[in-house]
Design a protein around this motif. Structure first.
Motif: not given
Length: 322
Positions: A36-62
């Motif tokens: 309910p807090n995600d929908v009705l509160g001030l901070q709406k939640l839409e997405e969560i990223d639980n990826s192990t490799k961050k987007s700023n890492v400069d290499r191909r995924n393994t």
């Protein structure tokens, strides 16, 4: 971190398509119920990223990397209704790739014909065109940096490159030549401002070489050096076009890929297709969509009332139990 009820989790990417190799990483997409807090509160939640490799890492995924994107149910449904490729593809996942499936999501998928619409033509082909643009622009940008650095080495003396004195500053003709060579990298609007008359050749050369050497890991792969393009953009280009054709022709996508499409995509992925042959394939796959643009069984637009009613009912039921 607040826990969220999981409605759906599916293996996506190359494993979903049946295009994975022994070194492929695992990608997941999860649909969660917002609290309910995600929908009705001030901070709406839409997405969560639980990826192990961050987007700023400069290499191909393994194979050790895991991409795990989580979407709240309202966010997922909105993207699905807009024809978003990734959110549409999971409707047709093989059972072996579905790790969690709730009664709520099963009901939605069983009624996918009420939401699946002609919007997929524009979303899938649009994403494909974006892959083509990235492929071409990345290629042109990188090689413009390579050629311009070579031009400086051939045409500007070592003394001028080492000395910043006023007499050694770049001439108007040199400025025009460099900016013309770098038009794919800088963009036409910024050519004059990029390397104008009076700048020090040393600074220009150092900047170009730095940009060239730090352009990104994809241009440092063997396939880019031999083929001159990023094969990832190449095989996703054909994949998206074939998925679009299947949706328009049959109202569904058959996974894993098989037949000619599988052979064509894997040949690109394995670095066996030249740039010119890839562009020919692109034209063939694009032409294959044409007969179904005006003759298909998909709805003109999603059934908003069905989707909205189902979403509200699902959320209210969950909130009462919260």
């Amino acid at each position: 971190m607040e826990e969220h009820k999981m409605l759906f989790k599916v293996r996506v990417g190359s494993h979903l398509y049946g295009l994975n190799t022994p070194t492929s990483d695992e990608d997941f997409m999860t649909v969660i119920l917002p609290n309910p807090n995600d929908v009705l509160g001030l901070q709406k939640l839409e997405e969560i990223d639980n990826s192990t490799k961050k987007s700023n890492v400069d290499r191909r995924n393994t194979e050790d990397d895991v991409d795990d994107k989580q979407y709240t149910l309202p966010r997922y449904l909105n993207l699905f209704m807009s024809g978003n490729p990734e959110k549409t593809e999971v409707l047709f996942a093989e059972p072996k790739n579905i790790l969690v499936n709730s009664p709520e999501m099963k009901f939605l998928f069983d009624n996918r014909d009420k939401i699946l619409s002609k919007r997929v033509l524009y979303s899938f082909s649009g994403f494909a065109y974006a892959q083509k643009s990235k492929l071409i622009v990345k290629k042109e940008r990188f090689y413009s940096l390579v050629e311009s650095s070579k031009w400086i080495e051939r045409n500007i003396s070592k003394n001028r490159l080492e000395d910043d004195c006023k007499e050694n500053q770049i001439t108007e003709d040199e400025s025009n030549t460099l900016n013309k060579m770098l038009k794919y990298y800088k963009g036409s609007k910024n050519n004059v401002e990029s390397f104008h008359k009076g700048m020090a050749p040393k600074m220009i050369y150092q900047k170009i070489v730095s940009e060239r050497d730090n352009y990104g890991w994809r241009v440092r792969t063997d396939t880019f050096e031999t083929l001159g393009y990023d094969i990832k953009f190449g095989y996703h280009l054909l994949r998206l076009l074939d998925e679009c054709r299947q949706l328009l022709q049959n109202g569904e996508i058959n996974y894993p890929f098989s037949g000619q499409a599988f052979d064509d995509i894997m040949a690109i992925r394995n670095g066996q297709v030249s740039y010119d042959d890839l562009m020919k394939k692109y034209q063939q796959y694009e032409a294959a969509i044409e007969p179904f643009k005006n003759s298909n069984k998909l709805r003109d637009k999603p059934d908003f009332n069905f989707a909205n009613g189902w979403l509200v009912e699902t959320l209210l039921k969950y909130f009462k139990e919260f």
